[in-house]
Design a protein around this motif. Sequence first.
Motif, PDB file in Angstrom:
ATOM      1  N   SER A 159     -27.873  -7.804  38.219  1.00 36.84           N
ATOM      2  CA  SER A 159     -26.769  -8.276  39.045  1.00 36.84           C
ATOM      3  C   SER A 159     -25.690  -8.855  38.152  1.00 36.84           C
ATOM      4  N   LEU A 160     -24.500  -9.007  38.708  1.00 36.37           N
ATOM      5  CA  LEU A 160     -23.421  -9.645  37.960  1.00 36.37           C
ATOM      6  C   LEU A 160     -23.763 -11.101  37.677  1.00 36.37           C
ATOM      7  N   ALA A 161     -24.417 -11.743  38.641  1.00 35.45           N
ATOM      8  CA  ALA A 161     -24.804 -13.145  38.454  1.00 35.45           C
ATOM      9  C   ALA A 161     -25.783 -13.285  37.285  1.00 35.45           C
ATOM     10  N   ALA A 185     -15.745  -8.781  43.676  1.00 37.10           N
ATOM     11  CA  ALA A 185     -16.891  -9.302  42.921  1.00 37.10           C
ATOM     12  C   ALA A 185     -16.766  -8.937  41.445  1.00 37.10           C
ATOM     13  N   TYR A 186     -16.342  -7.721  41.161  1.00 40.16           N
ATOM     14  CA  TYR A 186     -16.117  -7.285  39.783  1.00 40.16           C
ATOM     15  C   TYR A 186     -15.017  -8.120  39.135  1.00 40.16           C
ATOM     16  N   ALA A 245     -16.223 -11.672  38.347  1.00 44.47           N
ATOM     17  CA  ALA A 245     -17.192 -11.724  37.257  1.00 44.47           C
ATOM     18  C   ALA A 245     -16.519 -11.489  35.909  1.00 44.47           C
ATOM     19  N   GLU A 261     -26.356  -5.543  41.871  1.00 39.35           N
ATOM     20  CA  GLU A 261     -26.521  -5.904  43.281  1.00 39.35           C
ATOM     21  C   GLU A 261     -25.199  -6.111  44.014  1.00 39.35           C
ATOM     22  N   GLU A 262     -24.233  -6.740  43.362  1.00 38.63           N
ATOM     23  CA  GLU A 262     -22.983  -7.076  44.036  1.00 38.63           C
ATOM     24  C   GLU A 262     -22.032  -5.883  44.179  1.00 38.63           C
ATOM     25  N   LEU A 263     -22.305  -4.811  43.451  1.00 43.71           N
ATOM     26  CA  LEU A 263     -21.391  -3.664  43.448  1.00 43.71           C
ATOM     27  C   LEU A 263     -21.997  -2.509  44.235  1.00 43.71           C
TER      28      LEU A 263
END
Length: 266
Positions: free
Chosen positions: A120-122, A143-144, A147, A208-210
Motif C-alpha cells: 500500500s502507499l501507506a 491518493a497518489y 503520497a 491498496e489505495e490505487l
Amino acid sequence: MRSGGWAWALLAATAAHAGCTRSIQVPMAPVGLSVSFDGQRSGGNYPTLLREMGAAIGCEFVIQRVPRARLQKMFESGEADLLMPASMSPSREDDGEFVPLIQVRAGLLTLLREQPSPRSLAELIARPGYKVAVVRGFSFGAAYDQAMAVLRTQHRLVEETDPAGVARALRLGLAQGCVMTASIFIGTLVREPELAPLMKQLRVEPLEELGWSESGLYLSRRSLDEADRRTLRTAFAQAARSGRVWQLFNDAYPPGSLTGSIRPLP
C-alpha cells in the motif's frame, strides 16, 4: 470496429458541428508505445487516434513534442488545447474538461529483489529509506498525489522527465520502486534496446489505495470555445464507445502486457 467503421459513426455523430473552428494544438510527451516520436514525427496509438479523428470530423490536430513537465504548464496557461493522455485529477478540473477513454490502474513496479514490496502507499511511506521514482507531471488520482507529496518532503522521491529515466533510476538502484501503470513502463522497455533486458526482472504489484480509475484527456477551458469543446467531446466519447481506443491499445502493445493495468470503459 475497424477505423473506417468508427470514422463513419463519428461523422454521423458530429455532422451538426462541421469540424473545428481552428487548428487544435496538442503538445505531447513520449509515453511508452502510446506516444512516441521520431524527431518531430509522432507515432503511437494516441497520435493515430487524432489523425483518424481529424479526417473523420474535419479537425486539424497539430502535435508537437514537449517535455511532460512543460506540457502540464502549457495546459494550465492555455497554450495547449488538449492534455493527452491524462488521468482524472481534481487539480486539473479548473483548467479543463475531462473526457474518459479507458480505465487504468497504477501499481508498484520493481525489479526482482529479495525484500518484499510494500502493499500500500501507506506501507510504502512508513518504510524508511524506500525511495520511489516517478515521472514529473504524472498523476493517478488524489491518493497518489498526496503520497508523492509526502515522499517529496522526505527527500525520498526521484522525479524524472520521462518513463525511460524512471527505468534507469531503478536499474541504477537510485530508487527501489516506481509507481505508474505497467503498460507505460513496459512500452518504454520495448522501445529502448538498452532497457529491454529489464523486462525479465520486472515485478508488478497492486497498491491498496490505487484502484481502477479513468484515463483519457482534458479539453482546455481556457483556450477552446464551447463549440469546439462540444465537437471534440462528442468525437472522443464516440471513439471510446465504439471500441476503437481499446483496439489501438491492443494493436500497439505486446500480447498480455495490458492485463491488470488497462481495460476498456464499462
